[in-house]
Design an enzyme around this catalytic site. Structure first.
Site, PDB file in Angstrom:
ATOM      1  N   SER A 172       1.689  46.881  -2.590  1.00  0.00           N
ATOM      2  CA  SER A 172       2.230  45.595  -3.045  1.00  0.00           C
ATOM      3  C   SER A 172       3.609  45.396  -2.451  1.00  0.00           C
ATOM      4  O   SER A 172       4.300  46.365  -2.099  1.00  0.00           O
ATOM      5  CB  SER A 172       2.327  45.574  -4.575  1.00  0.00           C
ATOM      6  N   TYR A 187       5.186  49.496 -12.583  1.00  0.00           N
ATOM      7  CA  TYR A 187       4.326  48.928 -11.545  1.00  0.00           C
ATOM      8  C   TYR A 187       4.958  49.123 -10.161  1.00  0.00           C
ATOM      9  O   TYR A 187       4.300  49.549  -9.210  1.00  0.00           O
ATOM     10  CB  TYR A 187       4.097  47.442 -11.813  1.00  0.00           C
ATOM     11  N   LYS A 191       3.430  51.370  -6.954  1.00  0.00           N
ATOM     12  CA  LYS A 191       3.079  50.812  -5.652  1.00  0.00           C
ATOM     13  C   LYS A 191       3.916  51.425  -4.523  1.00  0.00           C
ATOM     14  O   LYS A 191       3.432  51.584  -3.392  1.00  0.00           O
ATOM     15  CB  LYS A 191       3.227  49.285  -5.671  1.00  0.00           C
ATOM     16  N   THR A 222      -4.469  35.210  -8.860  1.00  0.00           N
ATOM     17  CA  THR A 222      -5.466  36.006  -9.565  1.00  0.00           C
ATOM     18  C   THR A 222      -5.153  36.026 -11.053  1.00  0.00           C
ATOM     19  O   THR A 222      -4.122  35.514 -11.500  1.00  0.00           O
ATOM     20  CB  THR A 222      -5.486  37.463  -9.050  1.00  0.00           C
TER      21      THR A 222
END
Length: 277
Positions: A172, A187, A191, A222
């Site tokens: 990401s 997060y 990544k 998304t």
């Protein structure tokens, strides 16, 4: 203490280019290949699976924790590509025994595994001062450890095949820079770890003809980026993105197909940013 060392690949000549009636098409053909897509029920994973089938992949296994959606996606792909074998398996990528069993079952049923797309991932927004160790661990377990377990299990099947293979991890832009204004240190760390894991696995497994690369999506349209609570966030994201919009669910597919094809047979340990910047 004896420390294991990485072994070097045996020098060989570059492979002979394919000579077919249409070399431009052959360059990106995935004809006859088989694939596993983790997170295959999600928007990005299911779109990537569709792209593989469009380029000639004959057998695809979708791994996901969402049974209803996973079976629906598999049925839809099978209807669109009736010549292909599409199956769904319920799988928690953090369960090492389950991962090994699922990959083994697919290898037995498909007779080989050529491609792994590791799309399984989660995100949780929480300020670092209030984040629990459980929240920290949960995101790293799925995004980082889960990706490793799947790559490891697939590589163990690819090596004795002696035909190489393509592993694509999903990192990401969050692995490069801290996001703003949403707080999710867990997060971002997960990544960033995927980016380094890609480079290391590429170094270790290159001697087997296995390429390991990653893609780094930006803000994509998304379910992870849906919800009324994100409206103010989205204004900031779009203002900071030169193209001024979020990425479509199919806009990772070009990079995915490239990295799985012969056109990328000398690309490994690399990351492709797909972020509109």
């Amino acid at each position: 203490m004896s420390i294991p060392q990485m072994k070097l690949a045996t020098p060989v000549a570059p492979p002979t280019p394919s000579v077919l009636q249409n070399p431009a098409v052959a360059r990106f053909s995935l004809s006859g290949k088989t694939a596993i897509v983790t997170g295959g029920a999600g928007g990005l994973g299911s779109e990537a699976a569709r792209a593989l089938l469009e380029h000639g992949v004959l057998k695809v296994a979708l791994f996901d924790t969402n049974v209803t959606l996973g079976q629906h996606v598999a049925l839809g792909l099978k209807g669109r590509f009736p010549h292909a074998d599409v199956l769904f398996k319920l799988l928690d990528v953090t369960d090492s025994d389950a991962v090994n069993a699922a990959v083994h079952e697919v290898a037995e049923e498909f007779e080989k595994i050529d491609i792994l797309l590791a799309f399984a991932g989660i995100v949780e927004c929480e300020h670092a001062l209030e984040m629990t160790v459980q929240a920290w661990q949960r995101v790293l377990d799925v995004n980082l450890t889960g990706s490793f377990l799947c790559a490891q299990a697939v590589a163990r099947k690819m090596i004795p095949q002696n035909t190489g293979g393509s592993i694509i991890l999903v990192a990401s832009i969050s692995g490069y820079a801290a996001n703003f204004p949403q707080p999710h240190v867990n997060y971002n760390i997960s990544k960033a770890g995927v980016l380094m894991m890609c480079k290391h696995l590429a170094a270790e497994w290159g001697r087997y003809g296995i390429t390991v690369n990653s893609i780094s999506p930006g803000y994509m349209d998304t379910v992870l980026n849906e919800g009324d609570g994100l409206d103010e966030f989205k204004k900031i994201w779009l203002a900071r993105t030169p193209l001024g919009r979020m990425g479509g669910r199919d806009e990772l597919n070009g990079a995915v197909v490239l990295l799985c094809s012969d056109a990328a047979r000398f690309i490994t340990g690399s990351d492709i940013k797909i972020d509109g910047e």
